[in-house]
Each structure stands twice: as structure tokens, then as C-alpha cells.
Design a protein around this motif. Structure first.
Motif, PDB file in Angstrom:
ATOM      1  N   GLY A 417      -0.824  51.968  29.634  1.00 40.15           N
ATOM      2  CA  GLY A 417      -0.935  50.607  30.132  1.00 40.15           C
ATOM      3  C   GLY A 417      -2.289  50.311  30.731  1.00 40.15           C
ATOM      4  O   GLY A 417      -3.144  51.195  30.874  1.00 40.15           O
ATOM      5  N   ARG A 418      -2.493  49.066  31.083  1.00 40.09           N
ATOM      6  CA  ARG A 418      -3.777  48.646  31.650  1.00 40.09           C
ATOM      7  C   ARG A 418      -4.067  49.386  32.944  1.00 40.09           C
ATOM      8  O   ARG A 418      -5.157  49.902  33.146  1.00 40.09           O
ATOM      9  N   TYR A 419      -3.097  49.412  33.838  1.00 39.37           N
ATOM     10  CA  TYR A 419      -3.294  50.088  35.120  1.00 39.37           C
ATOM     11  C   TYR A 419      -3.348  51.600  34.942  1.00 39.37           C
ATOM     12  O   TYR A 419      -4.208  52.288  35.486  1.00 39.37           O
ATOM     13  N   GLY A 420      -2.366  52.118  34.186  1.00 32.71           N
ATOM     14  CA  GLY A 420      -2.179  53.555  34.112  1.00 32.71           C
ATOM     15  C   GLY A 420      -3.279  54.298  33.400  1.00 32.71           C
ATOM     16  O   GLY A 420      -3.572  55.449  33.741  1.00 32.71           O
ATOM     17  N   SER A 421      -3.896  53.667  32.394  1.00 30.41           N
ATOM     18  CA  SER A 421      -4.947  54.349  31.631  1.00 30.41           C
ATOM     19  C   SER A 421      -6.339  53.826  31.944  1.00 30.41           C
ATOM     20  O   SER A 421      -7.311  54.253  31.323  1.00 30.41           O
ATOM     21  N   PHE A 422      -6.431  52.869  32.877  1.00 25.00           N
ATOM     22  CA  PHE A 422      -7.706  52.268  33.256  1.00 25.00           C
ATOM     23  C   PHE A 422      -8.406  51.692  32.024  1.00 25.00           C
ATOM     24  O   PHE A 422      -9.569  51.925  31.757  1.00 25.00           O
ATOM     25  N   LYS A 423      -7.626  50.897  31.254  1.00 25.41           N
ATOM     26  CA  LYS A 423      -8.165  50.226  30.071  1.00 25.41           C
ATOM     27  C   LYS A 423      -7.857  48.732  30.161  1.00 25.41           C
ATOM     28  O   LYS A 423      -6.754  48.335  30.553  1.00 25.41           O
ATOM     29  N   TYR A 424      -8.827  47.924  29.746  1.00 30.79           N
ATOM     30  CA  TYR A 424      -8.638  46.471  29.789  1.00 30.79           C
ATOM     31  C   TYR A 424      -7.807  46.050  28.578  1.00 30.79           C
ATOM     32  O   TYR A 424      -8.290  45.452  27.637  1.00 30.79           O
ATOM     33  N   ASN A 425      -6.509  46.385  28.626  1.00 32.54           N
ATOM     34  CA  ASN A 425      -5.607  46.131  27.509  1.00 32.54           C
ATOM     35  C   ASN A 425      -5.214  44.670  27.397  1.00 32.54           C
ATOM     36  O   ASN A 425      -5.046  43.973  28.402  1.00 32.54           O
ATOM     37  N   ASN A 426      -4.981  44.234  26.154  1.00 30.99           N
ATOM     38  CA  ASN A 426      -4.166  43.062  25.891  1.00 30.99           C
ATOM     39  C   ASN A 426      -2.713  43.523  25.837  1.00 30.99           C
ATOM     40  O   ASN A 426      -2.409  44.722  25.844  1.00 30.99           O
ATOM     41  N   GLN A 427      -1.779  42.556  25.724  1.00 22.95           N
ATOM     42  CA  GLN A 427      -0.368  42.929  25.628  1.00 22.95           C
ATOM     43  C   GLN A 427      -0.107  43.858  24.449  1.00 22.95           C
ATOM     44  O   GLN A 427       0.664  44.812  24.557  1.00 22.95           O
ATOM     45  N   ASP A 428      -0.733  43.571  23.300  1.00 26.05           N
ATOM     46  CA  ASP A 428      -0.438  44.367  22.102  1.00 26.05           C
ATOM     47  C   ASP A 428      -0.868  45.819  22.285  1.00 26.05           C
ATOM     48  O   ASP A 428      -0.198  46.736  21.805  1.00 26.05           O
TER      49      ASP A 428
END
Length: 478
Positions: A417-428
């Protein structure tokens, strides 16, 4: 097998949903009172709204199949309209020649093209690109960078663009060029780049409906969902995760831990962490969001789903108009709900302002932007979202590397996830992480979850349409 999932946002609840379908016993712990994380929906003033603008769009058939399986036909295809607000002028996004020329004027437009030409001539001579400013200027020219990238990016991240990593640009606007924008201006080939996608699927009951349905499926399969149950830390022993300790002190044992809690907090709670990793984690930061919702006494404020606010004189960074997403959200209500976004750090004064101060600020800014007359604003509501954007500082990748290397030594601990992996994820991206971690746990797959959101190239591509999933062909590119 028993799996603990920390967090019920897009990544966490997708993982729990997928694991439950595979017959795995799942227990989900969510700190807030609702599922969906940053992508949740809620009721406000007789309407349905989201926690900011959340457009779902993917060309990955795995993600789209999972989304459609949950939503069925309970969605609408929305014709995207978003524009850029720059010095009280609205620029179409994607750009259109007539609108851009009218707003810029021929002299400024010519300067932008000359600046772009100069940047392209100098591109082969440039030193290696490592900052956002360097990346954008090299592809668009300095004048367009200062108009359409600098102010917005510095509002979002709270650091100068010279200190922001080029990875942000590479993830969000890679493959896009001024030439492609000109093609789009002329009306040719729109939709070829994900930034220019014209249509997107949107649940009739709000974006959070996807994750609420996934949560219901977890419960129906015998899984457990604990709301308002924050996790204090992950417990490890002999190099493996053995369970989680809740904030109330209760220990829950499990065979695997899937975590979407902020990476920094998760690692800081582990025992026997190498000093190098502890030091690196202390340098990783997240940005907060403040959302100020305003009820406007008319339905026709502006036709966009959201506006990007590039005006440097305004502190807000984005304005969402929920009236323009799906008619099911507002029903028979004849008023509009806008959400103004402000981004800040814990130590910033705005983060400590009262709700009344924030509402007054938002009312003044929306009026200054000439979008709404102040007399039309009926009431306001504030939502604060801490630690929602991982900050891509210039050296963040090198800082993150030892943290990732250490976490890979714990084989049954899965940060996603965005928080858990420190990545600026979109929903997909987050949904994909949830699907892949379930396959790793239940099926013994070896997906590298840290590589998700590194590129958007899929061997097979497909999109969601009114008719369901459509696979791309040579004659019908996605």
C-alpha cells in the motif's frame, strides 16, 4: 493458516478479500471507524462524498477483473473533466489549443514553445536527472514548468522542486511529452497516456463502496474485521513475524502479517532493528492532508470533477466538486459540495488551526479564486488525514534501500500500500499489491511487491467500459 492484516484501505482490504476467497483465515485491524482508508466515502449534508478526488483507472486486467467482480454493474462511466486554475484562469487539461492561447495570449504561448525548444536542444548535454525540476524542465521547458508544475508540486510536497526526486515525475507523468500534449490539443489520440484518460469507472455509491463490499465479503467468508482497533506494533521472533500487539495491549498470533500502516511507524515498532535501518527510517517523512468541505447553495458551480490549483497566491492545492461525479451521490439535493485540499507537515501552523479557522480560510480562498461568491457558502466541515503522502525527497530512494533490504529478511512480513511500502500509489497499484500478496501467501508465488508502481507496462492490457472489461487490440489501444 492465519493472517493478520493491518489496515482496511485499498491494499489491506483487497489482500483480506483475496485471501478469504482462497480459504485463508483473515483478521483485519483498522484504526479508524470505516474501511477504505484515503479512498473511503461518507455521508455529508444529505449527500455522499469521498475523502478527496479518487478516480479509479487501470489497464491491468487483473486489477480491473477484481474491481468488476466486486462492483458488478453498480457503476457509471464518468467523462473526465479536470482543469488547471492558474492566476484566476482555467486551462483545459489535457491542453486545448484555443483555450491555451486565449488564456496565455500569443506572446506567452510563443515564449512557452521557445522555452520548450531550447530545453529539447539542451537535453543531450544535461547532467544525469535526479530532481523533479530537472526532469520537467528538460522535457517541457522552464516557462511551462513554472506555470504548470512548480507551484502545485511545492504545495503538495512542502519542499522546493530542486529537492524533490525525479521519481515522482517518472511515476506520474513518464512517457508524456509536449508533443503528445499538442497531439491531444488537436484532438488526435486522446487516452493514449493514462494522464489523458477520458473516461473512468466510478461506483454509484461513491468510491468507498468498492472497499465496503470487499469488507463484507471477508466477513461473509468467516474473516474478522476490527474497526477502531489500531495496532501498536508487529511482533517478530527468530527472524519471523509472529503476530501483532494492539494499542490496548492484546497480542494476536498469526502465521503472516500484511501491513499497510505507515512504514516508518511499523519499523520503529520492531525489535532488534539494525542501527542503519533505524537511522534511515527517521529520515523518511509523510505529508498530511486537510480537507475543508463547503456546502454551496447552488448546483452549477463549475463542471469539472476537480481542479488543480497552480496559482501561487492560493494555499489550496486542489478543489473537488462532488456534484460532477455521479448523480447518485447528490440525489435530489440542489446544492453542491466542494472539498478544498491543503497539504502540510505536523509542525506547520495550519495543521494546528481550529476547524473554524480552516473553514474561514477556505471560504476566503474559494472566493478569491472567483469560483464561488462568498454569500453562497452555507456551511463547512473539516477532515484531517495524517501521513498520507510519502515524501520523495531527492535522496529518498537511497534512504529507503536499507529499510527494504532489512524487511526482505523477514519472510512472512508483507508491507504493501501507499503507507506500508512508502510508494505514491494510485488505487490500482494498491489493489494490485493486495492481490499479489494474497498469491504469495496462499499459493507460494514469488511476486516482488516492492516493484509494483515501478512501471505501467503490462503484457496484456484491458480497460473497464460500460459493457465491462475490454481487452486492448491493435485497433483499439488502451
Amino acid at each position: 493458516m492465519r493472517v493478520c492484516v493491518i489496515g482496511a484501505g485499498p491494499a489491506g482490504i483487497t489482500a483480506a478479500h483475496a485471501l478469504s476467497k482462497l480459504g485463508i483465515a483473515v483478521e483485519v485491524f483498522e484504526a479508524s471507524a470505516k474501511v477504505g482508508g484515503m479512498a473511503r466515502s461518507f455521508d455529508l449534508w444529505g449527500q455522499r462524498v469521498d475523502l478527496g478526488p479518487h478516480r479509479f483507472f487501470s489497464t491491468d486486467p487483473r486489477v480491473n477483473r477484481a474491481w468488476l467482480e466486486v462492483m458488478g454493474t453498480d457503476y457509471r462511466m464518468v467523462a473526465r473533466q479536470t482543469r488547471i486554475l492558474y492566476r484566476n484562469r482555467l486551462f483545459d487539461y489535457p491542453l486545448k489549443i484555443g483555450n491555451a492561447l486565449a488564456n496565455m495570449g500569443p506572446v506567452n504561448a510563443a515564449r512557452c514553445l521557445l522555452s520548450y525548444g531550447g530545453a529539447r536542444i539542451m537535453a543531450p548535454r544535461r547532467t544525469p536527472v535526479d530532481t523533479f525540476e530537472h526532469w520537467v524542465v528538460g522535457r517541457f521547458g522552464r516557462r511551462l514548468f513554472e506555470m504548470f508544475f512548480k507551484s502545485y508540486s511545492e504545495k503538495l510536497w512542502g519542499i522546493p522542486c530542486t529537492e524533490l526526486s525525479a521519481d515522482f515525475a517518472a511515476q506520474r507523468i513518464r512517457g508524456f511529452s509536449l508533443g503528445q500534449a499538442v497531439v491531444s490539443m488537436l484532438g488526435w489520440g486522446r487516452g493514449g497516456h493514462r494522464t489523458l484518460a477520458d473516461l473512468f469507472a466510478y461506483p454509484k455509491a461513491g468510491n468507498g463502496e468498492v472497499y465496503e463490499r470487499m469488507a463484507a465479503s471477508v466477513l461473509a467468508a468467516g474473516g474478522k474485521l476490527h474497526l477502531e482497533s489500531p495496532v501498536g506494533r508487529v511482533v517478530t521472533q527468530a527472524g519471523r513475524a509472529t503476530g501483532v500487539i494492539l494499542h490496548d495491549g492484546r497480542f494476536v498470533a498469526c502465521d503472516h502479517v500484511v501491513t499497510t500502516m505507515p512504514l516508518t511507524l511499523m519499523v520503529q515498532g520492531l525489535r532488534d532493528v539494525p542501527a542503519e535501518v533505524t537511522a534511515a527510517v527517521s529520515r523518511l517523512t509523510f505529508r498530511n492532508t486537510i480537507l475543508v468541505y463547503l456546502r454551496i447553495g447552488r448546483p452549477d458551480v463549475f463542471p469539472d470533477q476537480w481542479l488543480y490549483v497552480h496559482s501561487p497566491n492560493l494555499a489550496m492545492g486542489r478543489v473537488t466538486n462532488f456534484r460532477n461525479w455521479a448523480p447518485d451521490l447528490h440525489g435530489t439535493e440542489a446544492v453542491s459540495i466542494l472539498a478544498l485540499e491543503y497539504w502540510c507537515n505536523d509542525e506547520d501552523a495550519i495543521w494546528r488551526e481550529s476547524d473554524e479557522q480552516l473553514i474561514a480560510r477556505a471560504m476566503a480562498e474559494i472566493a478569491d479564486a472567483k469560483l464561488v461568491d462568498r454569500a453562497e457558502i452555507q456551511m463547512g466541515k473539516v477532515k484531517r488525514v495524517p501521513r498520507c503522502y510519502p515524501v520523495y525527497t531527492r535522496d529518498y530512494a537511497a534512504t529507503l534501500a536499507p529499510v527494504v533490504a532489512f524487511l526482505k529478511t523477514i519472510p512472512n512480513l508483507w508491507p504493501i500500500g501507499r503507507y506500508g511500502s512508502f510508494k505514491y500509489n494510485n488505487q490500482d497499484h494498491s489493489i494490485l499489491m493486495g492481490l499479489l500478496v494474497a498469491e504469495n501467501i496462499a499459493c507460494g508465488a514469488a511476486h516482488d511487491l516492492w516493484s509494483v508502481n515501478s512501471d505501467d507496462v503490462y503484457q496484456e492490457r484491458a480497460i473497464i467500459t460500460e459493457q465491462g472489461l475490454v481487452t486492448a487490440t491493435a485497433a483499439q489501444p488502451v
